[in-house]
Design a protein around this motif. Structure first.
Motif, PDB file in Angstrom:
ATOM      1  N   LEU A 187     -14.496  14.323  68.799  1.00  0.00           N
ATOM      2  CA  LEU A 187     -14.786  15.031  69.978  1.00  0.00           C
ATOM      3  C   LEU A 187     -13.816  15.970  70.261  1.00  0.00           C
ATOM      4  O   LEU A 187     -14.030  16.843  70.837  1.00  0.00           O
ATOM      5  N   HIS A 188     -12.781  16.100  69.445  1.00  0.00           N
ATOM      6  CA  HIS A 188     -11.767  17.058  69.572  1.00  0.00           C
ATOM      7  C   HIS A 188     -11.653  18.058  68.250  1.00  0.00           C
ATOM      8  O   HIS A 188     -12.221  17.699  67.199  1.00  0.00           O
ATOM      9  N   PRO A 189     -11.572  19.304  68.733  1.00  0.00           N
ATOM     10  CA  PRO A 189     -11.479  20.326  67.483  1.00  0.00           C
ATOM     11  C   PRO A 189     -10.515  19.983  66.600  1.00  0.00           C
ATOM     12  O   PRO A 189      -9.315  19.511  67.174  1.00  0.00           O
ATOM     13  N   HIS A 190     -10.754  20.238  65.394  1.00  0.00           N
ATOM     14  CA  HIS A 190      -9.822  19.743  64.297  1.00  0.00           C
ATOM     15  C   HIS A 190      -8.843  21.405  64.302  1.00  0.00           C
ATOM     16  O   HIS A 190      -9.062  22.284  64.525  1.00  0.00           O
ATOM     17  N   THR A 191      -7.745  20.718  63.749  1.00  0.00           N
ATOM     18  CA  THR A 191      -6.516  21.852  63.502  1.00  0.00           C
ATOM     19  C   THR A 191      -6.882  22.557  62.234  1.00  0.00           C
ATOM     20  O   THR A 191      -7.487  22.114  61.381  1.00  0.00           O
ATOM     21  N   PRO A 192      -6.284  23.822  62.148  1.00  0.00           N
ATOM     22  CA  PRO A 192      -6.319  24.509  60.948  1.00  0.00           C
ATOM     23  C   PRO A 192      -5.624  23.834  59.855  1.00  0.00           C
ATOM     24  O   PRO A 192      -6.257  23.810  58.763  1.00  0.00           O
ATOM     25  N   GLU A 193      -4.742  23.157  59.982  1.00  0.00           N
ATOM     26  CA  GLU A 193      -4.070  22.326  58.795  1.00  0.00           C
ATOM     27  C   GLU A 193      -5.220  21.170  58.308  1.00  0.00           C
ATOM     28  O   GLU A 193      -5.088  20.793  57.046  1.00  0.00           O
ATOM     29  N   HIS A 194      -5.781  20.581  59.477  1.00  0.00           N
ATOM     30  CA  HIS A 194      -6.516  19.590  58.917  1.00  0.00           C
ATOM     31  C   HIS A 194      -7.838  19.917  58.113  1.00  0.00           C
ATOM     32  O   HIS A 194      -8.022  19.548  57.241  1.00  0.00           O
ATOM     33  N   LEU A 195      -8.150  21.180  58.683  1.00  0.00           N
ATOM     34  CA  LEU A 195      -9.449  21.848  57.857  1.00  0.00           C
ATOM     35  C   LEU A 195      -9.050  22.338  56.543  1.00  0.00           C
ATOM     36  O   LEU A 195      -9.854  22.220  55.611  1.00  0.00           O
ATOM     37  N   ARG A 196      -7.591  22.903  56.243  1.00  0.00           N
ATOM     38  CA  ARG A 196      -7.248  23.307  55.046  1.00  0.00           C
ATOM     39  C   ARG A 196      -7.279  22.004  54.007  1.00  0.00           C
ATOM     40  O   ARG A 196      -7.725  22.168  52.968  1.00  0.00           O
ATOM     41  N   ARG A 197      -6.634  20.688  54.539  1.00  0.00           N
ATOM     42  CA  ARG A 197      -6.491  19.739  54.109  1.00  0.00           C
ATOM     43  C   ARG A 197      -7.969  19.070  53.541  1.00  0.00           C
ATOM     44  O   ARG A 197      -8.236  18.860  52.041  1.00  0.00           O
ATOM     45  N   VAL A 198      -8.841  19.137  54.451  1.00  0.00           N
ATOM     46  CA  VAL A 198     -10.269  18.705  53.962  1.00  0.00           C
ATOM     47  C   VAL A 198     -10.760  19.822  52.843  1.00  0.00           C
ATOM     48  O   VAL A 198     -11.485  19.209  51.852  1.00  0.00           O
ATOM     49  N   GLY A 199     -10.642  21.038  53.150  1.00  0.00           N
ATOM     50  CA  GLY A 199     -11.179  22.050  52.104  1.00  0.00           C
ATOM     51  C   GLY A 199     -10.709  21.916  50.541  1.00  0.00           C
ATOM     52  O   GLY A 199     -11.188  21.786  49.975  1.00  0.00           O
ATOM     53  N   GLU A 200      -9.321  21.530  50.746  1.00  0.00           N
ATOM     54  CA  GLU A 200      -8.582  21.204  49.592  1.00  0.00           C
ATOM     55  C   GLU A 200      -9.103  19.870  48.737  1.00  0.00           C
ATOM     56  O   GLU A 200      -9.254  20.140  47.486  1.00  0.00           O
ATOM     57  N   TRP A 201      -9.265  19.324  49.504  1.00  0.00           N
ATOM     58  CA  TRP A 201      -9.844  17.664  49.011  1.00  0.00           C
ATOM     59  C   TRP A 201     -11.307  17.996  48.390  1.00  0.00           C
ATOM     60  O   TRP A 201     -11.475  17.550  47.520  1.00  0.00           O
ATOM     61  N   LEU A 202     -11.968  18.696  49.184  1.00  0.00           N
ATOM     62  CA  LEU A 202     -13.394  18.712  48.637  1.00  0.00           C
ATOM     63  C   LEU A 202     -13.578  19.870  47.483  1.00  0.00           C
ATOM     64  O   LEU A 202     -14.195  19.691  46.536  1.00  0.00           O
ATOM     65  N   MET A 203     -12.267  20.856  47.461  1.00  0.00           N
ATOM     66  CA  MET A 203     -12.437  21.753  46.418  1.00  0.00           C
ATOM     67  C   MET A 203     -11.804  21.165  44.857  1.00  0.00           C
ATOM     68  O   MET A 203     -12.542  21.199  43.951  1.00  0.00           O
ATOM     69  N   TYR A 204     -10.628  20.469  45.192  1.00  0.00           N
ATOM     70  CA  TYR A 204     -10.102  19.822  43.933  1.00  0.00           C
ATOM     71  C   TYR A 204     -10.404  18.537  43.658  1.00  0.00           C
ATOM     72  O   TYR A 204     -10.072  18.063  42.564  1.00  0.00           O
ATOM     73  N   GLY A 205     -10.838  17.703  44.562  1.00  0.00           N
ATOM     74  CA  GLY A 205     -10.976  16.181  44.676  1.00  0.00           C
ATOM     75  C   GLY A 205     -12.637  15.948  43.978  1.00  0.00           C
ATOM     76  O   GLY A 205     -13.024  15.082  43.443  1.00  0.00           O
ATOM     77  N   ALA A 206     -13.515  16.762  44.184  1.00  0.00           N
ATOM     78  CA  ALA A 206     -15.014  16.767  43.742  1.00  0.00           C
ATOM     79  C   ALA A 206     -14.903  16.951  42.241  1.00  0.00           C
ATOM     80  O   ALA A 206     -14.342  17.802  41.673  1.00  0.00           O
ATOM     81  N   ASN A 207     -15.889  16.229  41.625  1.00  0.00           N
ATOM     82  CA  ASN A 207     -15.970  16.501  40.423  1.00  0.00           C
ATOM     83  C   ASN A 207     -17.485  16.937  40.100  1.00  0.00           C
ATOM     84  O   ASN A 207     -18.092  16.786  39.193  1.00  0.00           O
ATOM     85  N   VAL A 208     -17.612  18.273  40.658  1.00  0.00           N
ATOM     86  CA  VAL A 208     -18.910  18.624  40.731  1.00  0.00           C
ATOM     87  C   VAL A 208     -19.196  19.610  39.382  1.00  0.00           C
ATOM     88  O   VAL A 208     -20.161  19.660  38.700  1.00  0.00           O
ATOM     89  N   GLY A 209     -18.122  20.477  38.815  1.00  0.00           N
ATOM     90  CA  GLY A 209     -18.510  21.220  37.665  1.00  0.00           C
ATOM     91  C   GLY A 209     -18.127  20.571  36.534  1.00  0.00           C
ATOM     92  O   GLY A 209     -18.224  21.181  35.637  1.00  0.00           O
ATOM     93  N   ASP A 210     -17.973  19.340  36.495  1.00  0.00           N
ATOM     94  CA  ASP A 210     -17.519  18.552  35.281  1.00  0.00           C
ATOM     95  C   ASP A 210     -18.426  17.168  35.213  1.00  0.00           C
ATOM     96  O   ASP A 210     -18.009  15.998  35.361  1.00  0.00           O
ATOM     97  N   PRO A 211     -19.605  17.246  34.775  1.00  0.00           N
ATOM     98  CA  PRO A 211     -20.671  16.245  34.790  1.00  0.00           C
ATOM     99  C   PRO A 211     -20.335  15.336  33.550  1.00  0.00           C
ATOM    100  O   PRO A 211     -19.420  15.922  32.339  1.00  0.00           O
ATOM    101  N   ALA A 212     -20.646  14.164  33.718  1.00  0.00           N
ATOM    102  CA  ALA A 212     -20.351  13.287  32.431  1.00  0.00           C
ATOM    103  C   ALA A 212     -20.966  13.776  31.098  1.00  0.00           C
ATOM    104  O   ALA A 212     -22.002  14.367  31.248  1.00  0.00           O
TER     105      ALA A 212
END
Length: 65
Positions: A25-50
């Motif tokens: 219910l509260h807006p996210h801080t820019p720091e939180h959005l940056r951490r989520v963006g990094e997690w999605l960008m570097y934590g996902a295994n999208v470009g490296d299928p099995a």
């Protein structure tokens, strides 16, 4: 004596969750959005299928039946 197998007791389920408790219910801080963006960008295994492996002899034998 019954000819049917014994029945298990019913599963007890949790109470339904109210949707308003699962959203932010509260807006996210820019720091939180940056951490989520990094997690999605570097934590996902999208470009490296099995790597594809051919089925083993036992798997091929079972699928041919």
């Amino acid at each position: 004596m019954s000819s049917f197998p014994p029945q298990v007791p019913p599963v007890r389920r949790d109470l339904p969750t109210d949707p308003y408790t699962t959203i932010a219910l509260h807006p996210h801080t820019p720091e939180h959005l940056r951490r989520v963006g990094e997690w999605l960008m570097y934590g996902a295994n999208v470009g490296d299928p099995a790597a594809y492996r051919l089925p083993s002899y036992e798997q091929a034998k079972l699928s041919a039946l």
